[in-house]
Design a protein around this motif. Sequence first.
Motif, PDB file in Angstrom:
ATOM      1  N   GLU A   1      10.688 -57.437 -26.038  1.00 37.22           N
ATOM      2  CA  GLU A   1      10.988 -57.436 -27.474  1.00 37.22           C
ATOM      3  C   GLU A   1      12.067 -56.425 -27.856  1.00 37.22           C
ATOM      4  O   GLU A   1      12.940 -56.712 -28.669  1.00 37.22           O
ATOM      5  N   THR A   2      11.983 -55.217 -27.268  1.00 39.98           N
ATOM      6  CA  THR A   2      12.839 -54.123 -27.735  1.00 39.98           C
ATOM      7  C   THR A   2      13.869 -53.634 -26.732  1.00 39.98           C
ATOM      8  O   THR A   2      14.865 -53.032 -27.123  1.00 39.98           O
ATOM      9  N   GLY A   3      13.608 -53.838 -25.437  1.00 42.62           N
ATOM     10  CA  GLY A   3      14.511 -53.332 -24.410  1.00 42.62           C
ATOM     11  C   GLY A   3      14.508 -51.826 -24.292  1.00 42.62           C
ATOM     12  O   GLY A   3      15.441 -51.236 -23.769  1.00 42.62           O
ATOM     13  N   GLU A   4      13.432 -51.172 -24.758  1.00 43.76           N
ATOM     14  CA  GLU A   4      13.429 -49.718 -24.837  1.00 43.76           C
ATOM     15  C   GLU A   4      13.049 -48.993 -23.542  1.00 43.76           C
ATOM     16  O   GLU A   4      13.220 -47.797 -23.451  1.00 43.76           O
ATOM     17  N   PHE A   5      12.548 -49.689 -22.547  1.00 45.74           N
ATOM     18  CA  PHE A   5      12.120 -49.024 -21.318  1.00 45.74           C
ATOM     19  C   PHE A   5      13.223 -49.054 -20.266  1.00 45.74           C
ATOM     20  O   PHE A   5      14.020 -49.979 -20.205  1.00 45.74           O
ATOM     21  N   GLY A   6      13.227 -48.031 -19.445  1.00 43.63           N
ATOM     22  CA  GLY A   6      14.243 -47.905 -18.407  1.00 43.63           C
ATOM     23  C   GLY A   6      13.850 -48.596 -17.118  1.00 43.63           C
ATOM     24  O   GLY A   6      12.747 -49.138 -16.967  1.00 43.63           O
ATOM     25  N   TYR A   7      14.756 -48.545 -16.161  1.00 41.76           N
ATOM     26  CA  TYR A   7      14.586 -49.201 -14.868  1.00 41.76           C
ATOM     27  C   TYR A   7      13.313 -48.738 -14.161  1.00 41.76           C
ATOM     28  O   TYR A   7      12.553 -49.551 -13.636  1.00 41.76           O
ATOM     29  N   PHE A   8      13.069 -47.431 -14.136  1.00 42.50           N
ATOM     30  CA  PHE A   8      11.912 -46.884 -13.435  1.00 42.50           C
ATOM     31  C   PHE A   8      10.612 -47.442 -14.015  1.00 42.50           C
ATOM     32  O   PHE A   8       9.730 -47.873 -13.282  1.00 42.50           O
ATOM     33  N   ASP A   9      10.490 -47.410 -15.342  1.00 38.90           N
ATOM     34  CA  ASP A   9       9.267 -47.888 -15.992  1.00 38.90           C
ATOM     35  C   ASP A   9       9.036 -49.371 -15.748  1.00 38.90           C
ATOM     36  O   ASP A   9       7.915 -49.800 -15.474  1.00 38.90           O
ATOM     37  N   ILE A  10      10.097 -50.159 -15.834  1.00 39.10           N
ATOM     38  CA  ILE A  10       9.967 -51.606 -15.644  1.00 39.10           C
ATOM     39  C   ILE A  10       9.626 -51.929 -14.198  1.00 39.10           C
ATOM     40  O   ILE A  10       8.746 -52.749 -13.921  1.00 39.10           O
ATOM     41  N   THR A  11      10.280 -51.254 -13.260  1.00 45.90           N
ATOM     42  CA  THR A  11       9.989 -51.496 -11.849  1.00 45.90           C
ATOM     43  C   THR A  11       8.545 -51.130 -11.526  1.00 45.90           C
ATOM     44  O   THR A  11       7.838 -51.877 -10.843  1.00 45.90           O
ATOM     45  N   ARG A  12       8.095 -50.012 -12.042  1.00 51.91           N
ATOM     46  CA  ARG A  12       6.715 -49.589 -11.807  1.00 51.91           C
ATOM     47  C   ARG A  12       5.734 -50.605 -12.400  1.00 51.91           C
ATOM     48  O   ARG A  12       4.760 -50.995 -11.752  1.00 51.91           O
TER      49      ARG A  12
END
Length: 78
Positions: A15-26
């Motif tokens: 929805e927002t695109g607010e999380f970074g690569y590390f958070d999304i990968t985890r």
Amino acid sequence: MDKVNANQILDKHKETGEFGYFDITRALRVTGDIENDGSSGVGSEIPQESERPWENPSIGMVVKNLIRHSEKARVKRS
């Protein structure tokens, strides 16, 4: 991070695109959407980031130095 929390992070990121690569990968690893990278840590629990990063000793040292330097600058201006 548990599977429910990981799914919430992924939904909010869509929805927002607010999380970074590390958070999304985890989050993707926790949900099983991607596999672990094959490193020696495979199968071990994914470490949590500190909820209180100011307790990190390195950050504490940086803050103390910033305070010390700002106090020196204030004394020079006086």
